[in-house]
Design an enzyme around this catalytic site. Structure first.
Site, PDB file in Angstrom:
ATOM      1  N   LYS A  78      -1.957  -0.227  14.930  1.00 15.48           N
ATOM      2  CA  LYS A  78      -2.333  -1.199  15.957  1.00 15.48           C
ATOM      3  C   LYS A  78      -1.465  -2.433  15.770  1.00 15.48           C
ATOM      4  CE  LYS A  78      -5.244  -1.487  19.331  1.00 15.48           C
ATOM      5  NZ  LYS A  78      -5.940  -0.411  20.065  1.00 15.48           N
ATOM      6  N   ASP A 118      -2.859  -2.349  25.236  1.00 18.40           N
ATOM      7  CA  ASP A 118      -4.264  -2.582  24.914  1.00 18.40           C
ATOM      8  C   ASP A 118      -4.612  -3.823  25.740  1.00 18.40           C
ATOM      9  OD1 ASP A 118      -6.396  -1.566  22.776  1.00 18.40           O
ATOM     10  OD2 ASP A 118      -6.584  -3.732  22.805  1.00 18.40           O
TER      11      ASP A 118
END
Ligand code: GLU
Length: 380
Positions: A78, A118
């Site tokens: 991430k 995201d």
């Protein structure tokens, strides 16, 4: 356990950029390459002022298990930055993305680490990021990033994938109690990419979404959310949810309102972490909710989840229920590697099968470990 909790690599970097007035700003960029046991690091980039190491770490940790549940060859990662895209011009966004990639590119590669979007990172940002990667490396390495535009290596259904996948997962949960979406009243928090395509698929399956939200408040439309208008406002014009009201007189806007106070059959938190707490869970249960599933990453607090478990309502944890996005990213990588492109129907069918597979693995593992119907235990 010791090996899995320690990220393989953690990167923090400076992202300087110049705004439209010529002023220089400095943000902090992150990438946590958590685990590559199953494939190249894979996970999105989040641009939001709340981003810090803790946020990227919990998202990266979840991503390892989410990705493994898809049964596709992707590791967990991430990244992101504490940059606030709200109110920025296209040019400012472009300059930020280019600066971000100028530092990050050296850590990426189609077989090394493959970012995607995201919160705050959609196809516009992915385009700027990919363009900068291409300039620096002098390579059209399509598989280095996913969520690309359809004309330069993007996959059909990637835009819709997280929301559609969530609804496919819930559909599987509903089958276990002989139910379907037909005629069900649904509340979906958020109004970004995940929420929009959750609404779309629910409406296709005969359910009705009566409320959506943004960080300022929620709208309630008893006639069912007007999806074309929602897309126009949020995707095209990048406006706020309250701008829905002038178009629909029957709709109500509640600034700072709590969307979980609205009675519904199915509740799908699709905004952000910790948006649904114990009190919210109690009011949903009191109002007769039959299923909850997480479109966002960890939107329900641990106390809220305990309330749902106690009430024995169906609960789909994010790492299982929202895996359709990253799964379709893996399909994008597959198409890029084969220099090919699949059509919408074929790709959507693949997504549906993947979501059914995720559900099956969760439900079988839950039985195997003595917690039937507990999809949290099953997913973990
Ligand atoms: N950000 C999405 C997630 O939380 C998608 C990641 C990806 O496509 O790599 O799973």
């Amino acid at each position: 356990m010791e090996r899995i909790v320690e990220p393989e690599r953690q990167i923090v970097f400076r992202v300087p950029w110049v705004d439209d007035k010529g002023e220089i700003h400095v943000n902090r960029g992150f990438r946590i390459e958590f685990n590559s046991a199953l494939g190249p690091y894979k996970g999105g980039l989040r641009f939001h002022p709340s981003v810090n190491f803790g946020v990227i770490k919990f998202l990266g940790f979840e991503q390892i298990f989410k990705n493994s549940l898809t049964d596709l060859p992707i590791g967990g990662a991430k990244g992101g930055a504490d940059f606030d895209p709200k109110g920025k011009s296209d040019k400012e966004i472009m300059l930020f993305c280019q600066s971000f990639m100028t530092e990050l590119y050296r850590h990426l590669g189609e077989n090394t680490d493959v970012p995607a979007g995201d919160i705050g990172v959609g196809s516009r940002e992915i385009g700027y990021l990919f363009g900068q990667y291409k300039r620096i490396t002098n390579k059209f390495e399509a598989g280095v990033i996913t969520g690309k535009g359809l004309r330069y290596g993007g996959s059909s259904v990637r835009t819709e994938a997280t929301g559609y996948g969530l609804v496919f997962f819930v559909d599987e949960m509903l089958k276990t109690i002989n139910e379907t979406f037909e005629g069900k009243t649904c509340v979906v928090s958020g109004s970004g990419n995940v929420a929009i395509y959750t609404v779309e698929k629910i409406h296709q399956l005969g359910g009705k979404v009566i409320a959506v939200s943004d960080s300022d408040g929620y709208i309630y439309d008893k006639e069912g959310i007007d999806l074309d208008l929602l897309k126009q406002l949020k995707e095209v014009e990048r406006r706020r949810i309250k701008d829905y009201i002038p178009y629909h007189k029957q709709a109500i806007y509640k600034p700072n309102g709590n969307i979980w106070e609205i009675p519904c059959d199915i509740a799908l938190p699709c905004a952000t972490q910790n948006e649904l707490d114990e009190n919210d869970a109690e009011s949903l249960v009191k109002n007769g909710v039959i299923a909850i599933a997480e479109g966002a990453n960890m939107p329900c607090t641990p106390a809220a989840i305990r309330v749902f478990e106690k009430a024995k309502v169906l609960f789909g944890p994010g790492k299982a229920a929202n895996g359709g996005g990253v799964a379709t990213s893996a399909l994008e990588m597959e198409q890029n590697a084969g220099k090919t492109r699949w059509d919408f129907e074929y790709t959507e069918n693949k997504l549906k099968k993947i979501m059914q597979g995720i559900f099956r693995r969760c439900s079988q593992a839950a039985i195997e470990y003595g917690f039937p119907n507990n999809y949290i235990v099953g997913a973990n």
